[in-house]
Every structure is written in C-alpha cells, then in structure tokens.
Design an enzyme around this catalytic site. Structure first.
Site, PDB file in Angstrom:
ATOM      1  N   HIS A  34       0.805  -1.228   0.000  1.00 12.84           N
ATOM      2  CA  HIS A  34       0.000   0.000   0.000  1.00 12.84           C
ATOM      3  C   HIS A  34       0.841   1.282   0.000  1.00 12.84           C
ATOM      4  CE1 HIS A  34      -3.599  -2.306   0.453  1.00 12.84           C
ATOM      5  NE2 HIS A  34      -3.286  -2.763   1.649  1.00 12.84           N
ATOM      6  N   ASP A  63      -3.432 -11.062  -2.092  1.00 13.28           N
ATOM      7  CA  ASP A  63      -3.863 -10.468  -0.824  1.00 13.28           C
ATOM      8  C   ASP A  63      -5.315  -9.978  -1.004  1.00 13.28           C
ATOM      9  OD1 ASP A  63      -2.179  -8.903   1.673  1.00 13.28           O
ATOM     10  OD2 ASP A  63      -4.072  -7.953   1.080  1.00 13.28           O
ATOM     11  N   HIS A  71      -6.562  -7.274  -0.110  1.00 12.48           N
ATOM     12  CA  HIS A  71      -6.578  -5.843  -0.441  1.00 12.48           C
ATOM     13  C   HIS A  71      -5.897  -5.597  -1.784  1.00 12.48           C
ATOM     14  CE1 HIS A  71      -6.632  -6.113   4.041  1.00 12.48           C
ATOM     15  NE2 HIS A  71      -7.534  -5.156   3.919  1.00 12.48           N
ATOM     16  N   ASP A 101      -4.686 -12.765   4.094  1.00 13.55           N
ATOM     17  CA  ASP A 101      -5.945 -12.196   4.593  1.00 13.55           C
ATOM     18  C   ASP A 101      -7.122 -12.472   3.654  1.00 13.55           C
ATOM     19  OD1 ASP A 101      -5.013 -10.496   2.647  1.00 13.55           O
ATOM     20  OD2 ASP A 101      -4.850  -8.733   3.935  1.00 13.55           O
TER      21      ASP A 101
HETATM   22 ZN   LIG Z   1      -4.210  -7.247   2.845  1.00  9.28          ZN
END
Ligand SMILES: [Zn+2]
Length: 315
Positions: free
Chosen positions: A127, A164, A166, A252
């Site tokens: 990120h 992931d 995200h 995740d």
């Molecule tokens: Zn994540």
C-alpha cells in the site's frame, strides 16, 4: 542448477509490527515459523538472516522527503505516518529497512543462482506510495524490488502478482503508466474493503494500457470463485513473458481473517504458488520471489505461507 528455496527468519524481520494485540503484530513471523518447524519445512529450506539497507536504496522508489520523515518519526515514536492506519513506533525505520533489505538480498541470491526461489514472510507492503505510508505499510518493498531489478540487475519486464485480499494500490498507481510492469491482482471488491481501488476497468494508462489486470471479487468469494479468476491471471502472465515474478501471497484472503471478507482456503495460495513456479520456469529461469503480505489470523497465515513454501520446494 540449484533448486534451493531461501526463507528469511529472525527477530530483525519479525520486529516490523505495530505492537502486541495489533492485527499486524510482531508475532506474525513466529506464527509462520512455528508451523514450518512442526511440519519439518524448516529443514528443507535455506534459512537466511534478515539484512538491512541504507536510505539510498529506499530512495530508488521513495521520495527523499518521505524517507526523512520516517527517520524523524522513528526517533520520536510519535504520531501516524499516514492518515491514521500506520502509527510510528520507536525503531520503525530500522524495522522496515530489514523488510526491504531481506527482499533485495533474496533477489541477489536468486539472480546469482544461490537459490531458485525465495520467501520473505514479513514483506509485500503493497500500500505504501512513493511519498507516503498507507495501510500498515511504511516502505513499499515491492516497488523498491521492481526498481532494483531494473537498476542493479538489468531486467526490465517484471510481473507482480497479488492475491492479498486488499488491492495492491501502492504498486498499481506507482507503475500504472509503466508498460513493462505486468500487474495482476485478485482482491476483494473495493466497494467493500480498503483501499477502495482496483476496478476491472483499471488496466493501465497510456502506453501501458492492457498491462494491468485487476479482478475484484465480491465479499464471501471462496475457492470456487478463486480458481476461474486465477486462470485469467495465469493466462495474462504467460502472455506477457516476464523476466522475473514477484508474488504477494497475503493470507488475509482466507476464510476467518478478522479484517476482510474473502473465504479462500490455503489451497488457493498453494495452487497460485505452484502455477507461478511453472510460469517462472517457463519464462524466467525459475526466478520467483514470494512475499508474505497481509494475513491477520495467525493460523491462516501459518497454513497459507507454509503451503506456498512447500509448493516452491516441489519438483
Ligand atoms: Zn491485505
């Protein structure tokens, strides 16, 4: 030709975390390694000691102003490095330098033939932007890896694959207009989960249009939705013939994570690693680096990451 797989373990790497009880706590590496030891995986890999790097290396990707800010806040241990997700703690700069250094050391070992593939469990901080932290990510080791593969190792066409939960926004937007960064990301639909990006229409900009594949999946998507989406990722990467593959295998996306809503099993992570290993053998002389990414249920990250390493070790 070596078939060795390097895995990075040690307190210097584990220290990247935001305190006991935090989803991204410093106990994540230990949770993975305990599982690796109990299954005998620890004896099948080449164990590597975490390595650090200097500011000049971080600045291959990040702005000097942002690096200076992290150093300042690391000394004081106060405030946030972003709008409120990523707190500074004393020593956070040194901790994140070990994440980046271990990733770059793994790349060195892969390129020089000391190992075929590698896994850095505390890494894949996808990120962070060039000029700022975001979502538990201080320095974007993925972005620094891409710049380093080009600057230091003379490779150009790099594939970045991310499963992931995200969206890997820090990588995507930093290389959105870069036609030689082949990007494929399966993630929970941004309408339901941080960071809110990664729509299917986001395929790259300018000359890079068509070099990025974003596949958002709805909340509760399980393996039945993962596998057909994964087929598209595989075809896409195969078509673009990369010279090196980076794999962000965040855990995740597995059922039971406390902060996301996807419901894969660790078999999805094993399958992705197996298939990327085959693509790496086909296009990149086997050169594949896996990075742990997210994963906040300790049992899930232990099962997913050991499955990834086991898949890399398979003949
Ligand atoms: Zn994540």
């Amino acid at each position: 030709m070596t078939t060795a797989v390097c895995v990075y373990v040690g307190d210097d790497l584990a220290r990247y975390g935001f305190g006991e009880g935090h989803p991204f706590g410093p106990d994540r590496l230990g949770a993975f390694w305990t599982q690796a030891q109990s299954s005998g995986l620890d004896r099948r890999v080449l164990q590597c000691v975490p390595v650090s790097v200097g500011e000049d290396v971080i600045e291959r990707f990040h702005t000097p102003e942002y690096v200076a800010r992290v150093i300042r806040q690391s000394a004081s241990g106060e405030g946030y490095l972003d709008g409120g997700d990523t707190p500074a703690f004393p020593g956070i700069y040194a901790a994140t330098c070990f994440v980046v250094g271990s990733v770059l050391d793994a790349i060195d070992r892969i390129i020089n033939g000391e190992c075929r593939q590698a896994f850095v469990p505390i890494a894949g901080l996808h990120h962070a932007r060039r000029d700022g932290a975001a979502g538990f990510c201080v320095f974007n080791d993925c972005g620094i890896a891409i710049e380093t593969l080009r600057l230091q190792h003379g490779l150009q066409r790099i594939a970045y694959v991310d499963i992931d939960a995200h969206h890997g926004d820090g990588v995507f937007y930093s290389f959105e207009a870069d036609a030689d960064l082949i990007f494929a990301d399966l993630h929970e639909d941004g309408r339901f989960l941080y960071p809110g990006t990664g729509r299917a229409e986001e395929t790259g900009s300018g000359d890079a249009r068509g070099t990025k594949l974003n596949i958002p999946l709805p909340p509760e998507a399980d393996d039945a939705q993962f596998y057909p989406a994964w087929e598209r990722v595989e075809t896409f990467i195969d078509q673009h013939c990369p010279e090196f593959i980076l794999f962000q295998c965040g855990a995740d996306s597995i059922a039971g994570d406390p902060i996301t809503h996807l419901r894969y099993t660790p078999a999805a992570h094993r399958h992705a690693a197996q298939r990327l290993k085959l693509l790496a053998e086909k296009h990149c002389q086997g050169r594949l680096l896996a990075m742990g990414g997210g994963g906040y249920n300790r049992g899930n990250l232990a099962r997913a990451w050991t499955a990834v390493v086991d898949a890399l070790l398979a003949a």
